[in-house]
Scaffold this motif. Sequence first.
Motif, PDB file in Angstrom:
ATOM      1  N   UNK A  70      64.417  -0.278  41.303  1.00  0.00           N
ATOM      2  CA  UNK A  70      63.448  -0.898  41.729  1.00  0.00           C
ATOM      3  C   UNK A  70      62.312   0.378  41.069  1.00  0.00           C
ATOM      4  N   UNK A  71      62.243   1.746  41.055  1.00  0.00           N
ATOM      5  CA  UNK A  71      61.346   2.512  41.050  1.00  0.00           C
ATOM      6  C   UNK A  71      60.953   2.002  39.281  1.00  0.00           C
ATOM      7  N   UNK A  72      61.939   2.182  39.066  1.00  0.00           N
ATOM      8  CA  UNK A  72      61.830   1.551  37.620  1.00  0.00           C
ATOM      9  C   UNK A  72      60.872   0.414  37.047  1.00  0.00           C
ATOM     10  N   UNK A  73      61.237  -0.768  37.747  1.00  0.00           N
ATOM     11  CA  UNK A  73      60.300  -1.920  37.419  1.00  0.00           C
ATOM     12  C   UNK A  73      58.636  -1.746  37.813  1.00  0.00           C
ATOM     13  N   UNK A  74      59.211  -1.301  38.974  1.00  0.00           N
ATOM     14  CA  UNK A  74      57.766  -0.820  39.171  1.00  0.00           C
ATOM     15  C   UNK A  74      56.851   0.501  38.163  1.00  0.00           C
ATOM     16  N   UNK A  75      57.617   1.131  37.888  1.00  0.00           N
ATOM     17  CA  UNK A  75      57.078   1.949  36.517  1.00  0.00           C
ATOM     18  C   UNK A  75      56.885   0.663  35.103  1.00  0.00           C
ATOM     19  N   UNK A  76      57.843   0.303  35.057  1.00  0.00           N
ATOM     20  CA  UNK A  76      57.371  -0.421  33.307  1.00  0.00           C
ATOM     21  C   UNK A  76      56.279  -1.382  33.390  1.00  0.00           C
ATOM     22  N   UNK A  77      55.826  -2.204  34.352  1.00  0.00           N
ATOM     23  CA  UNK A  77      54.828  -2.738  35.004  1.00  0.00           C
ATOM     24  C   UNK A  77      54.109  -2.530  35.293  1.00  0.00           C
ATOM     25  N   UNK A  78      53.610  -1.347  36.025  1.00  0.00           N
ATOM     26  CA  UNK A  78      52.690  -0.489  35.170  1.00  0.00           C
ATOM     27  C   UNK A  78      52.096   0.097  34.019  1.00  0.00           C
ATOM     28  N   UNK A  79      52.732   0.031  33.065  1.00  0.00           N
ATOM     29  CA  UNK A  79      52.668   1.179  32.011  1.00  0.00           C
ATOM     30  C   UNK A  79      51.964  -0.245  31.206  1.00  0.00           C
ATOM     31  N   UNK A  80      50.518   0.369  30.813  1.00  0.00           N
ATOM     32  CA  UNK A  80      50.139  -0.879  29.722  1.00  0.00           C
ATOM     33  C   UNK A  80      49.958  -0.934  28.293  1.00  0.00           C
ATOM     34  N   UNK A  81      50.275   0.423  27.919  1.00  0.00           N
ATOM     35  CA  UNK A  81      50.674   0.810  26.204  1.00  0.00           C
ATOM     36  C   UNK A  81      49.972   2.331  26.457  1.00  0.00           C
ATOM     37  N   UNK A  82      50.067   3.167  25.639  1.00  0.00           N
ATOM     38  CA  UNK A  82      49.662   4.426  25.259  1.00  0.00           C
ATOM     39  C   UNK A  82      48.753   4.509  23.543  1.00  0.00           C
ATOM     40  N   UNK A  83      48.274   5.990  23.998  1.00  0.00           N
ATOM     41  CA  UNK A  83      47.968   5.865  22.437  1.00  0.00           C
ATOM     42  C   UNK A  83      47.227   7.375  22.459  1.00  0.00           C
ATOM     43  N   UNK A  84      46.132   7.458  21.803  1.00  0.00           N
ATOM     44  CA  UNK A  84      46.002   8.981  21.726  1.00  0.00           C
ATOM     45  C   UNK A  84      44.520   8.857  20.864  1.00  0.00           C
ATOM     46  N   UNK A  85      43.321  10.066  20.666  1.00  0.00           N
ATOM     47  CA  UNK A  85      41.617  10.449  20.339  1.00  0.00           C
ATOM     48  C   UNK A  85      42.533  10.869  19.652  1.00  0.00           C
ATOM     49  N   UNK A  86      41.858  10.961  18.906  1.00  0.00           N
ATOM     50  CA  UNK A  86      41.889  12.788  17.026  1.00  0.00           C
ATOM     51  C   UNK A  86      40.366  12.568  17.219  1.00  0.00           C
ATOM     52  N   UNK A  87      39.919  14.273  17.454  1.00  0.00           N
ATOM     53  CA  UNK A  87      38.724  14.350  16.715  1.00  0.00           C
ATOM     54  C   UNK A  87      38.327  14.755  15.335  1.00  0.00           C
TER      55      UNK A  87
END
Length: 589
Positions: A510-527
């Motif tokens: 149940x916790x994992x289901x909540x986690x995967x539904x909440x993840x929208x993506x990931x990224x980085x910024x590079x200066x």
Amino acid sequence: MELKLGVNNDPDAHKPLSIEAPVGGHITFIADYTDPMFFFSLGGDALGGNDNNSDNSNGDNSSSHNKLSSVSFGGSFGSNFMYEPTNPVQGNVVSFQANQVTGGTVSFFKLLEASGMYFQNRGFSADLDFNEPMESDFGANYRAGINGKLDLSMEITSFISFGFPIGSGSAAVVAEASTNDGVTAKAFINGLVDPDLSWWPDFIPLMPDGDMNAYGFVEQTGNFDIGLSGSFEIQMPAGNQGMEGSVRATPEAFTMQGEVYSGDDVWGASAVYTTNETKCIATKPDNFSDGISETVTSQIDAAIETTQNAIQELEDAETQYDLELSLRGLRAALPGIIDQADAAIDDAVDAGITKGRNTINSYLSDNNRILCSDNLSGQIDAIVRGHRNALTRLRNAVNESNDNATTRTELEAALRDLASLDRINRTFSVTIIHGHPTFGCGDLWTMTASRSVTINETLLTSSQKAQLLEAADNVKYIEEADGIRIEAQDIVDQLPTVEELEGLKDNVEACVQELTNGIGGAGFTYNHDTKEFAHFIIINGEEKEVGNFNIFDKNELIEVSRPEIGDCNANGALNKLMEDAKARTKQNQ
């Protein structure tokens, strides 16, 4: 070349024209009076193009080959010049019939420069401006096209001045409705980018990886939308990541869109490049949630399996409690199995010798030689020696009447040893020493050859092999069944119950289901100035800064996201259940 040109409707009225070829150059003139059409091309080297001593110059530097050096132009009143783009853009750059051609370098709205033969379907004018062949006004239904080398130069507000060469491309201009006298022009392009990538802005963490295709348009207004598609490498602290996709340049922005393949997962990749930084975002695959619960709860599943196996072993021990679990029954059958395997080894030896002899004789016959000696028997004996030794070992172990830990260990090993040698399937090399059919096997006439021979023989049937392995598995039960039962009960008592483990698994899932539904993506910024990366994850639409990780790795993304939603820590919860079970056992004792 001397020409006479009509100057009005009077057939007797004409004007002479003298055209002089440049030194080292050429003149091409084509005329079709049924169209009517003409084409004129003049080309010369630097010497010819700068020759100011022509008889036609008259001291005013007006020689034809001075003004028109290395240019072409022509007109077809029937519009019979056909433009065929070498790199068509579907729906935009299309074939058309032109009534005017001009050779040289053409500038498109100060954004695009092209060199080649330029086709237009406008009225031809002999009063040409070869420095800027395109005029600023375009009539309705205007079409133009060019094949050749293209150069783009663009100003991107949020980025930099950006341009690149297209080694082989096509550009076509079409007129569309506009506020500029009702008509505005747009130049569509398509082509292969020059493989020299020295123009690429290397301060951004993205590099082309191979050939690229350029496409898009530039407008008379200065607007443009240009794409570059192909393979790229995204440069990250976790290592470079390949991507298939494109970058896009507009007056407002320089962006990227593509796909990253990581195992069976297809991630979306996008980026925005500005003067100061790059922002790259990975979009999770459609199958992102597949298998994540199984990965996170794998240790719980293993614990459930361990408990179930322990319970099964206890039940088996209780069933066998009153039985003497020895090998008395199996020992009676083993001599027959051993004798049958021994006979099968003899058959394998016979078959190997027969195959080997046939192979040797065939070689001797084909080469008109006689046999002096070979090592066939020795090779076969070496191959079956291990199988015979295994039979002897098992026979001795079965006949051993003294039952103790040492003899049980040897018996189990002998059973598994023979079971592992249930087949002989070997290819070996036979050495053939052969001589001359007339002069025999003297040192002067002998030669050596080698040939491959295969022995493939079944020594034990599948049921016999299973019987041996079953016997090996049951050697451990020679000890009293009561001791086994007590030990099995002790193991079960120290493990969590299946019900406890399954409840824990439900909570974690149940916790994992909540986690995967909440993840929208990931990224980085590079200066671009400091060369530093800053990573983030997107949870429920909000960016949260995290430490460095591979944004295209499912497991790493889950790991850094756990603290944001209840942690979903299966390991910690499982360890607590195990400790509780052990404590419960001590209390009962």
